[in-house]
Scaffold this active site. Sequence first.
Site, PDB file in Angstrom:
ATOM      1  N   PRO A  32       0.841  -1.191   0.000  1.00 12.86           N
ATOM      2  CA  PRO A  32       0.000   0.000   0.000  1.00 12.86           C
ATOM      3  C   PRO A  32       0.880   1.246   0.000  1.00 12.86           C
ATOM      4  O   PRO A  32       1.644   1.469   0.946  1.00 12.86           O
ATOM      5  CB  PRO A  32      -0.782  -0.116   1.308  1.00 12.86           C
ATOM      6  CG  PRO A  32      -0.538  -1.500   1.808  1.00 12.86           C
ATOM      7  CD  PRO A  32       0.774  -1.918   1.259  1.00 12.86           C
ATOM      8  N   CYS A  33       0.818   2.051  -1.042  1.00  9.25           N
ATOM      9  CA  CYS A  33       1.712   3.193  -1.195  1.00  9.25           C
ATOM     10  C   CYS A  33       0.948   4.386  -1.750  1.00  9.25           C
ATOM     11  O   CYS A  33      -0.199   4.264  -2.158  1.00  9.25           O
ATOM     12  CB  CYS A  33       2.863   2.861  -2.145  1.00  9.25           C
ATOM     13  SG  CYS A  33       3.785   1.370  -1.731  1.00  9.25           S
TER      14      CYS A  33
END
Length: 485
Positions: free
Chosen positions: A2-3
């Site tokens: 998750p970025c």
Amino acid sequence: MPCTTILVGKKASYDGSTIVARNEDSCNGEFCPKRFVARSAPEAGSVYKSVISHLEITLPEGGMPYTAMPNADLKEGLWEEAGFNALNVGMSATETITSNERVLAADPLVRYDKETGTPGGIGEEDMVTLVLPYATSARDGVLRMGALLEEHGTYEMNGIAFSDADEIWWLETVGGHHWIARRVPDDCYVTMPNQLGIDDFDLDDAFGAQEDHLCSVDLREWMDENHLDLTLGVRGSHFNPRDAFGSHSDSDHVYNTPRAWDMQRFLNPHAGPWETAAPGEDFGPESNCIPWCREPERKVTIEDVKYVLSLHYQGTPYDPYGTAGTAASRGRYRPIGINRNGQLAVLQLRPYVSADRAALQWIAFGSNPFNALVPLYANVREAPAYLENTTTHVTSDNFYWANRIAGALADAAYGASLAHVERYQEALQSRCAALVRECDAREGNLAACNQAIADECRKATDDLLDKVLFEASMRMRNGFSMSDN
């Protein structure tokens, strides 16, 4: 992973730099210690083996030294994430993105089969290691990455950024083997929140002059065979990849699109109304129409990049630290500045200094609302120990864990700690930027400047730890006002 990513073209940035920036975040319930390293050139003919997919690839000739942000714990591989090579080519990999059932049926992901021992494709674990040491330009990085995807496939959907002094390119994987890439317009910025983002693509350019678009060799035929183009009316060369290849799920509207909304709301405050949609427009946090790229209202600075990659919906009912709205609204959307931020890498290529010192890799560790972003010269052969020697156990002896501890303590005493954190961020970032200016002016030793920056990091972060530990300790629930002296 998750970025969150932001890309800033050279005419949109404050000083003519190309800027590529991305938070690397751990999955929920996990924390992944990170470090900053300077790598030697990889040995031609050596075999790289992926831990997750068990894929083996023989490394080619022509490898260069490079910087990276690998894991401290190698149980799942290197995950080198972001850096520059010796030719000042930058790479950030990857932004995990989404797709849909039609795409995944037409070109399934290539996953490791434990029962048969059949290797999987390449993934975030591998990409920087396999591409960055060999890329001669941003465009060349795209083509090298694309060739690997077409040959080996991938087991996940990813967005990947490449930069040099003139261009930024954004590549998105499409299914197991297909990909598209678009050049970021020089006068625009791009926001990417874990969702397939490109919303306009010119197939004629991709299969012709390739000025601003590139793609896998059979993309047009594959799309036709699998009825993937959702364009209404007479089809031209342009189509919307977000419609064709992406997702618009309910979870996107709480996890992904609000982050793009918050970034663009800050960089283009007058483009709204952001809070409520106007007739015929859609500007809300759950909008499917937030553009992939946009011209900013003013030029974008490094401080702006840090701020947007630390956002937690300040000034809205969705801020978990705010007082507006309700308890439900304050936890509705996934913040950008989240507890599980692991590292932030901002890749800046400055056009006004000599090539040997043009590449600055700004780094931050831990939860972004509570950390500081500091610049490091990328054209070096060693990294300061305080930034490199991250351990797998908790200690205040390295920059990663010191920031992780400070963030947890400051969160527990947010109101009392905020002023300490803001003073720390301003003082450390400005002091380290001043050290770079001094080194540029006297053409000083780059490794020595990086060490001086690391020394400043340790001094300032230790001081912040002292302050936020006091504030959190004073607010422990077992305190008592009466004492014996």
